[in-house]
Design a protein around this motif. Structure first.
Motif, mmCIF file in Angstrom:
data_model
loop_
_atom_site.group_PDB
_atom_site.id
_atom_site.type_symbol
_atom_site.label_atom_id
_atom_site.label_comp_id
_atom_site.label_asym_id
_atom_site.label_seq_id
_atom_site.Cartn_x
_atom_site.Cartn_y
_atom_site.Cartn_z
ATOM 1 N N GLY A 200 32.485 -19.120 -13.901
ATOM 2 C CA GLY A 200 32.601 -17.666 -13.933
ATOM 3 C C GLY A 200 33.838 -17.130 -13.243
ATOM 4 N N PHE A 201 33.760 -15.892 -12.775
ATOM 5 C CA PHE A 201 34.893 -15.146 -12.222
ATOM 6 C C PHE A 201 35.069 -15.494 -10.750
ATOM 7 N N ALA A 202 36.231 -16.008 -10.391
ATOM 8 C CA ALA A 202 36.459 -16.553 -9.058
ATOM 9 C C ALA A 202 36.558 -15.464 -7.994
ATOM 10 N N VAL B 265 33.576 -15.497 2.407
ATOM 11 C CA VAL B 265 33.326 -16.591 1.467
ATOM 12 C C VAL B 265 34.599 -17.418 1.277
ATOM 13 N N GLU B 266 35.724 -16.753 1.165
ATOM 14 C CA GLU B 266 37.001 -17.467 1.049
ATOM 15 C C GLU B 266 37.247 -18.358 2.260
ATOM 16 N N ASN C 195 22.259 -13.037 -15.750
ATOM 17 C CA ASN C 195 23.188 -14.145 -15.948
ATOM 18 C C ASN C 195 23.519 -14.936 -14.696
ATOM 19 N N ARG C 196 23.238 -14.388 -13.516
ATOM 20 C CA ARG C 196 23.606 -15.067 -12.282
ATOM 21 C C ARG C 196 22.440 -15.255 -11.306
ATOM 22 N N THR D 192 31.829 -15.234 -8.269
ATOM 23 C CA THR D 192 31.572 -14.098 -7.381
ATOM 24 C C THR D 192 30.127 -14.025 -6.896
ATOM 25 N N SER D 193 29.211 -14.641 -7.619
ATOM 26 C CA SER D 193 27.811 -14.645 -7.178
ATOM 27 C C SER D 193 27.607 -15.435 -5.892
ATOM 28 N N SER D 194 28.631 -16.181 -5.455
ATOM 29 C CA SER D 194 28.546 -16.936 -4.200
ATOM 30 C C SER D 194 28.487 -16.026 -2.988
#
Length: 294
Positions: free
Chosen positions: A231-233, A268-269, A218-219, A278-280
Protein backbone atom coordinates in the motif's frame (compact mmCIF):
# COMPACT_ATOMS: atom_id res chain seq x y z
CA UNK A 1 -4.50 10.25 -28.93
CA UNK A 2 -0.73 10.57 -28.91
CA UNK A 3 0.18 10.59 -25.24
CA UNK A 4 3.49 10.86 -23.44
CA UNK A 5 3.73 9.53 -19.88
CA UNK A 6 6.50 10.56 -17.48
CA UNK A 7 7.12 8.46 -14.37
CA UNK A 8 6.58 4.70 -14.24
CA UNK A 9 6.57 4.15 -10.51
CA UNK A 10 4.03 2.39 -8.31
CA UNK A 11 1.13 4.35 -9.81
CA UNK A 12 2.38 5.57 -13.17
CA UNK A 13 3.21 2.21 -14.68
CA UNK A 14 -0.38 1.06 -14.28
CA UNK A 15 -1.88 4.35 -15.48
CA UNK A 16 0.25 4.27 -18.62
CA UNK A 17 -0.69 0.63 -19.18
CA UNK A 18 -4.40 1.49 -19.15
CA UNK A 19 -3.79 4.26 -21.67
CA UNK A 20 -2.08 1.82 -24.01
CA UNK A 21 -4.82 -0.77 -23.50
CA UNK A 22 -7.41 1.87 -24.42
CA UNK A 23 -5.73 2.28 -27.81
CA UNK A 24 -3.72 5.45 -27.27
CA UNK A 25 -0.28 5.78 -28.84
CA UNK A 26 1.87 5.95 -25.69
CA UNK A 27 5.47 7.07 -25.34
CA UNK A 28 7.07 6.74 -21.90
CA UNK A 29 9.96 8.26 -19.99
CA UNK A 30 11.34 7.19 -16.64
CA UNK A 31 14.38 8.49 -14.79
CA UNK A 32 15.57 4.87 -14.50
CA UNK A 33 15.60 3.95 -18.19
CA UNK A 34 15.55 0.19 -17.61
CA UNK A 35 12.10 0.46 -16.03
CA UNK A 36 10.82 2.29 -19.12
CA UNK A 37 12.39 -0.32 -21.37
CA UNK A 38 10.66 -3.12 -19.46
CA UNK A 39 7.35 -1.25 -19.67
CA UNK A 40 7.63 -0.95 -23.47
CA UNK A 41 8.50 -4.63 -23.79
CA UNK A 42 5.37 -5.52 -21.82
CA UNK A 43 2.93 -2.96 -23.23
CA UNK A 44 4.23 -1.70 -26.57
CA UNK A 45 4.64 1.95 -27.42
CA UNK A 46 7.88 3.89 -27.48
CA UNK A 47 10.61 4.91 -25.06
CA UNK A 48 12.01 8.45 -24.94
CA UNK A 49 15.42 9.38 -23.49
CA UNK A 50 14.28 12.71 -21.98
CA UNK A 51 11.01 14.50 -21.12
CA UNK A 52 11.69 16.91 -23.99
CA UNK A 53 12.10 14.09 -26.51
CA UNK A 54 8.93 12.48 -25.17
CA UNK A 55 6.91 15.68 -25.50
CA UNK A 56 7.48 16.27 -29.21
CA UNK A 57 4.28 15.87 -31.21
CA UNK A 58 2.12 14.64 -28.31
CA UNK A 59 -1.50 15.69 -27.82
CA UNK A 60 -1.16 15.20 -24.06
CA UNK A 61 1.82 14.76 -21.78
CA UNK A 62 1.09 13.21 -18.38
CA UNK A 63 3.36 12.93 -15.36
CA UNK A 64 3.24 11.07 -12.07
CA UNK A 65 6.48 11.80 -10.23
CA UNK A 66 7.57 12.41 -6.64
CA UNK A 67 7.24 16.01 -5.50
CA UNK A 68 7.34 19.69 -6.50
CA UNK A 69 11.01 19.59 -7.48
CA UNK A 70 10.46 16.53 -9.68
CA UNK A 71 7.50 18.18 -11.44
CA UNK A 72 9.52 21.31 -12.11
CA UNK A 73 12.42 19.22 -13.42
CA UNK A 74 10.32 17.35 -15.99
CA UNK A 75 8.42 20.45 -17.13
CA UNK A 76 10.67 23.52 -17.07
CA UNK A 77 14.07 22.07 -16.18
CA UNK A 78 16.86 21.21 -18.65
CA UNK A 79 15.37 18.78 -21.18
CA UNK A 80 11.94 19.52 -19.67
CA UNK A 81 8.76 18.81 -21.60
CA UNK A 82 7.35 22.34 -21.89
CA UNK A 83 9.98 23.58 -24.34
CA UNK A 84 9.24 20.76 -26.79
CA UNK A 85 5.45 20.55 -26.58
CA UNK A 86 3.29 21.53 -29.53
CA UNK A 87 1.14 24.63 -29.14
CA UNK A 88 -2.27 23.81 -27.56
CA UNK A 89 -0.99 20.49 -26.22
CA UNK A 90 -1.98 19.67 -22.63
CA UNK A 91 0.28 18.79 -19.71
CA UNK A 92 -1.59 16.79 -17.05
CA UNK A 93 0.24 16.44 -13.73
CA UNK A 94 -0.92 13.51 -11.60
CA UNK A 95 1.73 14.09 -8.95
CA UNK A 96 0.57 15.02 -5.46
CA UNK A 97 2.30 18.40 -5.20
CA UNK A 98 1.62 21.88 -3.87
CA UNK A 99 -1.09 24.16 -5.19
CA UNK A 100 1.55 26.86 -5.62
CA UNK A 101 3.60 24.83 -8.08
CA UNK A 102 0.43 23.96 -9.99
CA UNK A 103 -0.47 27.63 -10.36
CA UNK A 104 3.08 28.52 -11.31
CA UNK A 105 3.22 25.87 -14.03
CA UNK A 106 -0.24 26.81 -15.30
CA UNK A 107 0.94 30.39 -15.80
CA UNK A 108 4.15 29.25 -17.48
CA UNK A 109 2.27 26.88 -19.78
CA UNK A 110 -0.24 29.56 -20.73
CA UNK A 111 2.61 31.88 -21.68
CA UNK A 112 3.95 29.17 -23.99
CA UNK A 113 0.58 28.52 -25.64
CA UNK A 114 0.08 25.27 -23.72
CA UNK A 115 -2.55 24.02 -21.28
CA UNK A 116 -1.80 22.68 -17.80
CA UNK A 117 -4.04 20.64 -15.50
CA UNK A 118 -3.17 19.60 -11.96
CA UNK A 119 -4.78 16.20 -11.51
CA UNK A 120 -3.66 14.31 -8.40
CA UNK A 121 -5.19 10.90 -7.84
CA UNK A 122 -6.57 8.82 -4.98
CA UNK A 123 -7.08 5.07 -4.81
CA UNK A 124 -3.59 3.73 -4.21
CA UNK A 125 -1.76 1.12 -6.21
CA UNK A 126 -4.80 -1.17 -6.22
CA UNK A 127 -6.90 1.58 -7.78
CA UNK A 128 -4.23 2.29 -10.38
CA UNK A 129 -3.85 -1.40 -11.21
CA UNK A 130 -7.61 -1.82 -11.67
CA UNK A 131 -8.07 1.50 -13.48
CA UNK A 132 -10.50 2.90 -10.89
CA UNK A 133 -8.68 5.96 -9.55
CA UNK A 134 -10.37 9.13 -8.40
CA UNK A 135 -8.85 12.11 -10.22
CA UNK A 136 -9.23 15.64 -8.82
CA UNK A 137 -8.49 18.33 -11.41
CA UNK A 138 -7.71 22.01 -11.45
CA UNK A 139 -7.39 24.15 -14.58
CA UNK A 140 -9.32 25.56 -17.51
CA UNK A 141 -12.57 23.84 -18.42
CA UNK A 142 -11.84 23.56 -22.14
CA UNK A 143 -8.50 21.85 -21.50
CA UNK A 144 -10.10 19.54 -18.94
CA UNK A 145 -12.79 18.44 -21.40
CA UNK A 146 -10.11 17.63 -23.98
CA UNK A 147 -8.02 15.64 -21.51
CA UNK A 148 -10.83 13.80 -19.71
CA UNK A 149 -11.34 11.03 -22.30
CA UNK A 150 -7.71 10.01 -21.83
CA UNK A 151 -7.86 10.25 -18.02
CA UNK A 152 -10.98 8.08 -18.07
CA UNK A 153 -8.80 5.16 -19.17
CA UNK A 154 -7.66 4.72 -15.55
CA UNK A 155 -10.31 6.64 -13.58
CA UNK A 156 -13.56 5.69 -11.93
CA UNK A 157 -14.23 9.35 -11.20
CA UNK A 158 -12.68 12.44 -12.80
CA UNK A 159 -13.94 15.92 -11.92
CA UNK A 160 -12.85 19.49 -12.50
CA UNK A 161 -12.76 21.10 -9.04
CA UNK A 162 -11.99 24.65 -10.08
CA UNK A 163 -9.15 26.79 -11.45
CA UNK A 164 -5.49 25.87 -11.37
CA UNK A 165 -4.48 24.48 -7.98
CA UNK A 166 -7.97 23.26 -7.07
CA UNK A 167 -7.07 19.66 -7.85
CA UNK A 168 -4.13 19.78 -5.45
CA UNK A 169 -6.22 21.47 -2.76
CA UNK A 170 -8.85 18.73 -3.08
CA UNK A 171 -6.15 16.05 -2.74
CA UNK A 172 -4.97 17.80 0.43
CA UNK A 173 -8.49 17.55 1.85
CA UNK A 174 -8.47 13.87 0.90
CA UNK A 175 -5.22 13.22 2.79
CA UNK A 176 -6.42 15.19 5.82
CA UNK A 177 -9.52 12.98 6.00
CA UNK A 178 -7.47 9.79 5.63
CA UNK A 179 -5.05 10.79 8.38
CA UNK A 180 -7.85 11.17 10.91
CA UNK A 181 -9.59 7.98 9.78
CA UNK A 182 -6.47 5.82 10.11
CA UNK A 183 -5.71 7.15 13.58
CA UNK A 184 -9.29 6.54 14.72
CA UNK A 185 -9.28 3.04 13.22
CA UNK A 186 -5.95 2.31 14.94
CA UNK A 187 -7.40 3.34 18.28
CA UNK A 188 -10.59 1.35 17.73
CA UNK A 189 -8.67 -1.84 16.91
CA UNK A 190 -6.19 -1.29 19.75
CA UNK A 191 -9.05 -0.74 22.18
CA UNK A 192 -10.76 -3.93 20.98
CA UNK A 193 -7.54 -5.93 21.36
CA UNK A 194 -6.90 -4.74 24.90
CA UNK A 195 -10.58 -5.26 25.85
CA UNK A 196 -10.41 -8.88 24.71
CA UNK A 197 -12.91 -8.52 21.88
CA UNK A 198 -12.87 -10.69 18.77
CA UNK A 199 -11.44 -7.99 16.52
CA UNK A 200 -12.47 -9.71 13.29
CA UNK A 201 -16.05 -9.88 14.52
CA UNK A 202 -15.92 -6.26 15.68
CA UNK A 203 -14.79 -5.14 12.25
CA UNK A 204 -17.54 -7.18 10.56
CA UNK A 205 -20.22 -5.53 12.67
CA UNK A 206 -18.89 -1.97 12.86
CA UNK A 207 -18.13 -1.78 9.14
CA UNK A 208 -21.86 -2.14 8.44
CA UNK A 209 -22.69 0.98 10.45
CA UNK A 210 -21.84 4.66 10.50
CA UNK A 211 -18.16 4.02 11.32
CA UNK A 212 -17.59 1.98 8.16
CA UNK A 213 -14.93 3.27 5.74
CA UNK A 214 -12.60 2.21 2.94
CA UNK A 215 -9.79 2.05 5.47
CA UNK A 216 -11.77 -0.29 7.72
CA UNK A 217 -12.78 -2.55 4.84
CA UNK A 218 -9.34 -2.71 3.24
CA UNK A 219 -6.90 -2.29 6.13
CA UNK A 220 -8.68 -3.25 9.36
CA UNK A 221 -7.88 -6.96 9.29
CA UNK A 222 -4.29 -6.52 8.18
CA UNK A 223 -3.80 -3.95 10.93
CA UNK A 224 -5.09 -6.48 13.44
CA UNK A 225 -2.59 -9.05 12.10
CA UNK A 226 0.30 -6.58 12.04
CA UNK A 227 0.79 -6.76 8.26
CA UNK A 228 2.08 -3.54 6.69
CA UNK A 229 4.22 -4.55 3.71
CA UNK A 230 2.00 -3.07 1.01
CA UNK A 231 0.00 0.00 0.00
CA UNK A 232 0.82 3.70 0.46
CA UNK A 233 4.10 4.22 2.31
CA UNK A 234 4.40 6.25 5.51
CA UNK A 235 7.16 8.43 4.02
CA UNK A 236 4.86 9.40 1.14
CA UNK A 237 2.02 10.20 3.53
CA UNK A 238 4.35 12.44 5.52
CA UNK A 239 5.28 14.26 2.31
CA UNK A 240 1.59 14.80 1.56
CA UNK A 241 0.74 15.91 5.10
CA UNK A 242 3.64 18.35 4.97
CA UNK A 243 2.04 19.91 1.88
CA UNK A 244 -1.31 20.08 3.71
CA UNK A 245 0.18 21.74 6.79
CA UNK A 246 2.14 24.26 4.72
CA UNK A 247 -1.00 25.22 2.78
CA UNK A 248 -2.99 25.48 6.02
CA UNK A 249 -0.37 27.85 7.45
CA UNK A 250 -0.62 29.97 4.32
CA UNK A 251 -4.43 30.07 4.29
CA UNK A 252 -5.00 30.24 8.05
CA UNK A 253 -6.80 26.88 8.33
CA UNK A 254 -6.57 25.03 11.65
CA UNK A 255 -5.50 21.37 11.37
CA UNK A 256 -4.72 20.19 14.92
CA UNK A 257 -5.48 16.51 14.35
CA UNK A 258 -3.58 16.41 11.05
CA UNK A 259 -0.52 17.97 12.72
CA UNK A 260 -0.72 15.42 15.53
CA UNK A 261 -1.06 12.46 13.18
CA UNK A 262 1.90 13.73 11.17
CA UNK A 263 3.96 13.55 14.36
CA UNK A 264 2.65 10.04 15.00
CA UNK A 265 3.83 9.03 11.53
CA UNK A 266 7.20 10.55 12.38
CA UNK A 267 7.34 8.12 15.32
CA UNK A 268 6.62 5.23 12.95
CA UNK A 269 9.44 6.38 10.68
CA UNK A 270 11.85 6.53 13.61
CA UNK A 271 10.87 2.94 14.44
CA UNK A 272 11.95 1.85 10.93
CA UNK A 273 8.55 2.00 9.26
CA UNK A 274 9.10 4.61 6.56
CA UNK A 275 8.16 2.11 3.84
CA UNK A 276 5.34 0.44 5.78
CA UNK A 277 1.77 1.03 4.71
CA UNK A 278 0.07 4.02 6.37
CA UNK A 279 -2.06 1.62 8.42
CA UNK A 280 1.10 0.94 10.47
CA UNK A 281 0.02 3.93 12.56
CA UNK A 282 -1.37 1.33 14.95
CA UNK A 283 2.17 0.26 15.90
CA UNK A 284 2.50 3.34 18.10
CA UNK A 285 -0.31 2.03 20.28
CA UNK A 286 0.81 -1.59 20.49
CA UNK A 287 4.62 -1.63 20.17
CA UNK A 288 4.82 -5.13 21.61
CA UNK A 289 2.12 -6.59 19.37
CA UNK A 290 0.88 -5.62 15.96
CA UNK A 291 3.90 -3.54 15.05
CA UNK A 292 6.33 -6.44 15.07
CA UNK A 293 5.75 -7.79 11.58
CA UNK A 294 6.12 -4.64 9.47
Amino acid sequence: MKIGFIGLGVMGRHMARHLAAAGHDVTVYNRTEERARQWVEANGGQLAPTPAALAEGQDIVMACVGNDDDVLAVTTGPQGAFAAMTKDAIFVDHTTASANVARRLHDTATGLGLDFIDAPVSGGEAGAEKGVLTVMCGGDEAAFERAKPAIDAFARSCRLMGPSGAGQLTKMANQICIAGLVQALSEGIHFSQTAGLDVEAMLDVVSQGAAGSWQMENRGRTMNRGEFGFGFAVELMRKDLGICLAEAKRSGASLPVTALVDQFYSDVEKAGGSRWDTSSLITRLAPDGTGAKG
